[in-house]
Design a protein around this motif. Sequence first.
Motif, short mmCIF file in Angstrom:
data_model
loop_
_atom_site.label_atom_id
_atom_site.label_comp_id
_atom_site.label_asym_id
_atom_site.label_seq_id
_atom_site.Cartn_x
_atom_site.Cartn_y
_atom_site.Cartn_z
N ASN A 1 0.89 -1.16 0.00
CA ASN A 1 0.00 0.00 0.00
C ASN A 1 0.93 1.21 0.00
O ASN A 1 1.51 1.55 1.03
N GLU A 2 1.06 1.81 -1.17
CA GLU A 2 2.06 2.86 -1.35
C GLU A 2 1.46 4.20 -0.92
O GLU A 2 1.22 5.09 -1.73
N GLY A 3 1.21 4.30 0.40
CA GLY A 3 0.52 5.45 0.97
C GLY A 3 1.22 6.76 0.66
O GLY A 3 2.44 6.86 0.69
N THR A 4 0.42 7.78 0.36
CA THR A 4 0.93 9.05 -0.15
C THR A 4 0.22 10.21 0.53
O THR A 4 -1.00 10.19 0.70
N ILE A 5 0.98 11.23 0.91
CA ILE A 5 0.39 12.50 1.37
C ILE A 5 0.28 13.38 0.12
O ILE A 5 1.25 13.97 -0.34
N ARG A 6 -0.92 13.44 -0.43
CA ARG A 6 -1.11 14.02 -1.77
C ARG A 6 -0.67 15.48 -1.86
O ARG A 6 -0.03 15.88 -2.84
N ASP A 7 -1.01 16.30 -0.89
CA ASP A 7 -0.65 17.71 -0.99
C ASP A 7 0.86 17.89 -1.08
O ASP A 7 1.35 18.84 -1.72
N TRP A 8 1.62 16.99 -0.44
CA TRP A 8 3.07 17.15 -0.41
C TRP A 8 3.74 16.68 -1.69
O TRP A 8 4.92 16.98 -1.91
N VAL A 9 3.06 15.93 -2.54
CA VAL A 9 3.68 15.60 -3.84
C VAL A 9 3.59 16.79 -4.79
O VAL A 9 4.19 16.79 -5.86
N ARG A 10 2.85 17.82 -4.39
CA ARG A 10 2.69 19.02 -5.23
C ARG A 10 3.54 20.19 -4.75
O ARG A 10 3.37 21.31 -5.19
N HIS A 11 4.45 19.93 -3.81
CA HIS A 11 5.27 21.02 -3.27
C HIS A 11 6.33 21.51 -4.25
O HIS A 11 6.89 22.58 -4.06
N LYS B 1 7.84 21.22 -8.61
CA LYS B 1 7.39 20.96 -9.98
C LYS B 1 7.71 19.54 -10.45
O LYS B 1 6.90 18.90 -11.11
N PHE B 2 8.91 19.05 -10.12
CA PHE B 2 9.34 17.76 -10.66
C PHE B 2 9.67 16.75 -9.57
O PHE B 2 10.49 15.87 -9.78
N ASN B 3 9.06 16.86 -8.41
CA ASN B 3 9.52 16.04 -7.29
C ASN B 3 8.33 15.55 -6.47
O ASN B 3 7.54 16.35 -5.99
N VAL B 4 8.22 14.23 -6.29
CA VAL B 4 7.16 13.67 -5.44
C VAL B 4 7.73 13.06 -4.16
O VAL B 4 6.98 12.57 -3.33
N THR B 5 9.05 13.11 -4.00
CA THR B 5 9.69 12.36 -2.92
C THR B 5 9.13 12.72 -1.55
O THR B 5 8.88 11.85 -0.71
N GLN B 6 8.91 14.00 -1.28
CA GLN B 6 8.47 14.39 0.06
C GLN B 6 7.05 13.94 0.37
O GLN B 6 6.70 13.76 1.54
N GLY B 7 6.23 13.74 -0.63
CA GLY B 7 4.88 13.24 -0.38
C GLY B 7 4.81 11.74 -0.26
O GLY B 7 3.78 11.19 0.15
N LYS B 8 5.92 11.08 -0.58
CA LYS B 8 5.94 9.62 -0.62
C LYS B 8 6.73 8.99 0.52
O LYS B 8 6.87 7.76 0.55
N ASN B 9 7.24 9.78 1.44
CA ASN B 9 8.17 9.22 2.42
C ASN B 9 7.86 9.58 3.86
O ASN B 9 8.75 9.54 4.71
N TRP B 10 6.63 9.94 4.16
CA TRP B 10 6.27 10.16 5.56
C TRP B 10 6.38 8.84 6.33
O TRP B 10 6.01 7.77 5.83
N ASP B 11 6.90 8.92 7.54
CA ASP B 11 7.12 7.72 8.33
C ASP B 11 5.82 6.92 8.47
O ASP B 11 4.77 7.45 8.82
N LYS B 12 5.92 5.63 8.16
CA LYS B 12 4.82 4.67 8.33
C LYS B 12 3.54 5.10 7.60
O LYS B 12 2.44 4.80 8.04
N SER B 13 3.71 5.78 6.48
CA SER B 13 2.54 6.18 5.70
C SER B 13 2.09 5.10 4.73
O SER B 13 0.99 5.16 4.19
N GLY B 14 2.94 4.11 4.49
CA GLY B 14 2.61 2.99 3.62
C GLY B 14 2.92 1.67 4.31
O GLY B 14 3.39 1.64 5.44
N ALA B 15 2.65 0.58 3.60
CA ALA B 15 2.88 -0.74 4.17
C ALA B 15 3.36 -1.69 3.09
O ALA B 15 3.00 -1.56 1.91
N ILE B 16 4.17 -2.68 3.49
CA ILE B 16 4.60 -3.77 2.61
C ILE B 16 4.36 -5.08 3.34
O ILE B 16 4.67 -5.21 4.53
N GLY B 17 3.81 -6.06 2.64
CA GLY B 17 3.56 -7.36 3.25
C GLY B 17 2.38 -8.05 2.57
O GLY B 17 2.06 -7.75 1.42
#
Length: 288
Positions: free
Chosen positions: A162-172, A174-190
């Motif tokens: 579950n590649e959880g995303t903080i949507r507003d932060w992927v728009r911070h 122009k060419f970068n989504v990293t900060q919206g994709k890496n909040w601690d424990k925002s996603g899950a693998i398993g």
Amino acid sequence: MNTPKLVSFRVDGQDHYGLITDDGVIDLSSDFGGRFPTLREAIAAGALEELVEAGKSRTPTWSEDAVTYGIPVPNPARIICVGVNFPDRNAEYKDGSSQPKHMSLFPRFPSSFTGHNCPLIRPPENHTLDYEGEVVVVIGKGGRRIKAEDAYDHIAALTLCNEGTIRDWVRHAKFNVTQGKNWDKSGAIGPWMVPFTDPAQLDDAKIMTRVNGELRQEDELKNMMFPIREEIAYISTFTTLEPGDIIITGTPTGAGARFDPPKYLKPGDVVEVECPGIGILRNTVEDE
């Protein structure tokens, strides 16, 4: 034992790995930990089959409710995600663009993921936490400039994300989504990983995501714009893949941001990502 399910987990503050069965969790780390401290080392040694065979003759060590699931491969060197990889997802952007020539990629950090049955964490800074169900391939044999026709030979196992995303932060930016994709424990693998033994495990696979029982995402991997063979070939062109590396292969249409109004995750929600033959990754949602 049917499909082998290899798990990483914690009990009483100690890390373990083993196999999960209908009757409970079989610990293998007590006997194999000297050779393979984690499943990452077992993957590098090509020893998953050895672990599975060893587990067949053992009885469970703990009940499932006594363990806390972790990411199946702890601390992978690389977690690389493929973005906008289904035609309907490309159309969601409503920018008139055709299929891109090259795939979109971004990295995630291990700390941005939690395990099965653990809560996804919604941060206080922003409440646009969204879900993205995806199939994950775990690299078994490393390599550089891997040919697409050889790519499946480099896969050790499959799991889900579950590649959880903080949507507003992927728009911070122009060419970068990293900060919206890496909040601690925002996603899950398993919830676990299953050994990859047959191309049909991917070629015939379907991915589904449900929120509180409502089906939100559903598609077949054969509809990907960039198939998994091409993903491995393209990624290994610029970086040398290593055993235990994780490739998160792309999500179908239906994420919460695409509803009007958006359906973002909130505390108390239950999200399930399913692929028949792999399993069901289940997480609740909590505020930090």
